[in-house]
Enzyme design. Structure first.
Site, PDB file in Angstrom:
ATOM      1  CD  GLU A  80      -7.902   0.835  -3.656  1.00 24.58           C
ATOM      2  OE1 GLU A  80      -8.177   1.822  -4.356  1.00 24.58           O
ATOM      3  OE2 GLU A  80      -7.709   0.909  -2.434  1.00 24.58           O
TER       4      GLU A  80
ATOM      5  N   GLY B  75       0.842  -1.202   0.000  1.00 23.73           N
ATOM      6  CA  GLY B  75       0.000   0.000   0.000  1.00 23.73           C
ATOM      7  C   GLY B  75       0.869   1.241   0.000  1.00 23.73           C
ATOM      8  CE1 TYR B  76       0.060   2.136  -5.225  1.00 22.32           C
ATOM      9  CE2 TYR B  76      -0.094   4.534  -5.246  1.00 22.32           C
ATOM     10  CZ  TYR B  76      -0.424   3.296  -5.787  1.00 22.32           C
ATOM     11  OH  TYR B  76      -1.251   3.244  -6.897  1.00 22.32           O
TER      12      TYR B  76
HETATM   13  C1  BEZ Z   1      -2.571   2.105  -2.243  1.00 20.07           C
HETATM   14  O1  BEZ Z   1      -2.802   2.692  -1.226  1.00 20.07           O
HETATM   15  O2  BEZ Z   1      -1.631   1.333  -2.338  1.00 20.07           O
HETATM   16  C2  BEZ Z   1      -3.423   2.257  -3.408  1.00 20.07           C
HETATM   17  C3  BEZ Z   1      -3.456   3.466  -4.040  1.00 20.07           C
HETATM   18  C4  BEZ Z   1      -4.255   3.615  -5.140  1.00 20.07           C
HETATM   19  C5  BEZ Z   1      -5.021   2.540  -5.573  1.00 20.07           C
HETATM   20  C6  BEZ Z   1      -4.949   1.339  -4.949  1.00 20.07           C
HETATM   21  C7  BEZ Z   1      -4.149   1.187  -3.851  1.00 20.07           C
END
Ligand code: BEZ
Length: 188
Positions: free
Chosen positions: A99, A25-26
């Site tokens: 997502e 997660g980013y």
């Molecule tokens: C995430 O937090 O890793 C993430 C960001 C955008 C879309 C899906 C996941």
């Protein structure tokens, strides 16, 4: 590519044969964990950088007025820190729905931040060929767009402020995120 990627992710990357999978997660996955996990560790990936270049029709905006959220852009030499979660494959039913707005799952090497070692993990990426992609803009334009957007998950500004707070709690500096936060705070 259509911006709803639920069936595309299922077709492209079946996971049911695996016992568990690491997810990286980013963005909102750093601070919003609405799923069960077996383990979690701070981690980073190399060669990618966060950018507020993806439209959000379903969380931080609407189809009529999409907000701006993160995707990852390839950048040789870059490092992106976040949180990794070890999950069972059925968790992706929920995550793919959460997502679904243009994000495809890809495997990439994850490096642990506080211990030696690495693992292959899944990251969600929104590439420029998806229908919800917005692309680059100046920091002040991105901040103004975010300041005026909101969707079913709440104000778009909350997404930026919570992420910046979570990165600081991890002692991580991300110049793009912090620059957008600075511009945003001038407008709120
Ligand atoms: C995430 O937090 O890793 C993430 C960001 C955008 C879309 C899906 C996941």
């Amino acid at each position: 590519m259509s911006h709803n990627t639920i069936s595309l992710n299922k077709q492209r990357q079946p996971l049911a044969h695996l016992e568990s999978v690491w997810l990286f997660g980013y963005g909102s996955l750093i601070y919003k964990t609405d799923f069960a996990y077996l383990d979690t560790k701070p981690a980073c990936i190399y060669g990618w950088q966060r950018r507020f270049w993806q439209g959000s029709h379903d969380h931080r905006g609407t189809p009529q007025a999409p907000g701006r959220v993160l995707t990852l852009i390839e950048a040789p030499g870059a490092r992106c820190a976040g949180m990794a979660y070890q999950v069972t494959p059925d968790t992706f039913e929920h995550l793919d729905h959460r997502e679904k707005n243009g994000y495809l799952r890809v495997f990439t090497p994850l490096h642990w931040l506080h211990e030696a070692g690495e693992a292959e993990g899944i990251v969600y990426l929104a590439t420029p060929d998806n229908a919800a992609y917005l692309g680059p803009a100046s920091d002040s334009e991105i901040a103004a767009h975010i300041a005026s957007s909101a969707g079913p998950s709440g104000p778009n500004s909350e997404y930026v402020l919570k992420l910046a707070q979570a990165l600081r709690a991890m002692n991580e500096h991300d110049e793009h995120v912090f620059a957008i936060e600075r511009e945003l705070l001038k407008l709120l």
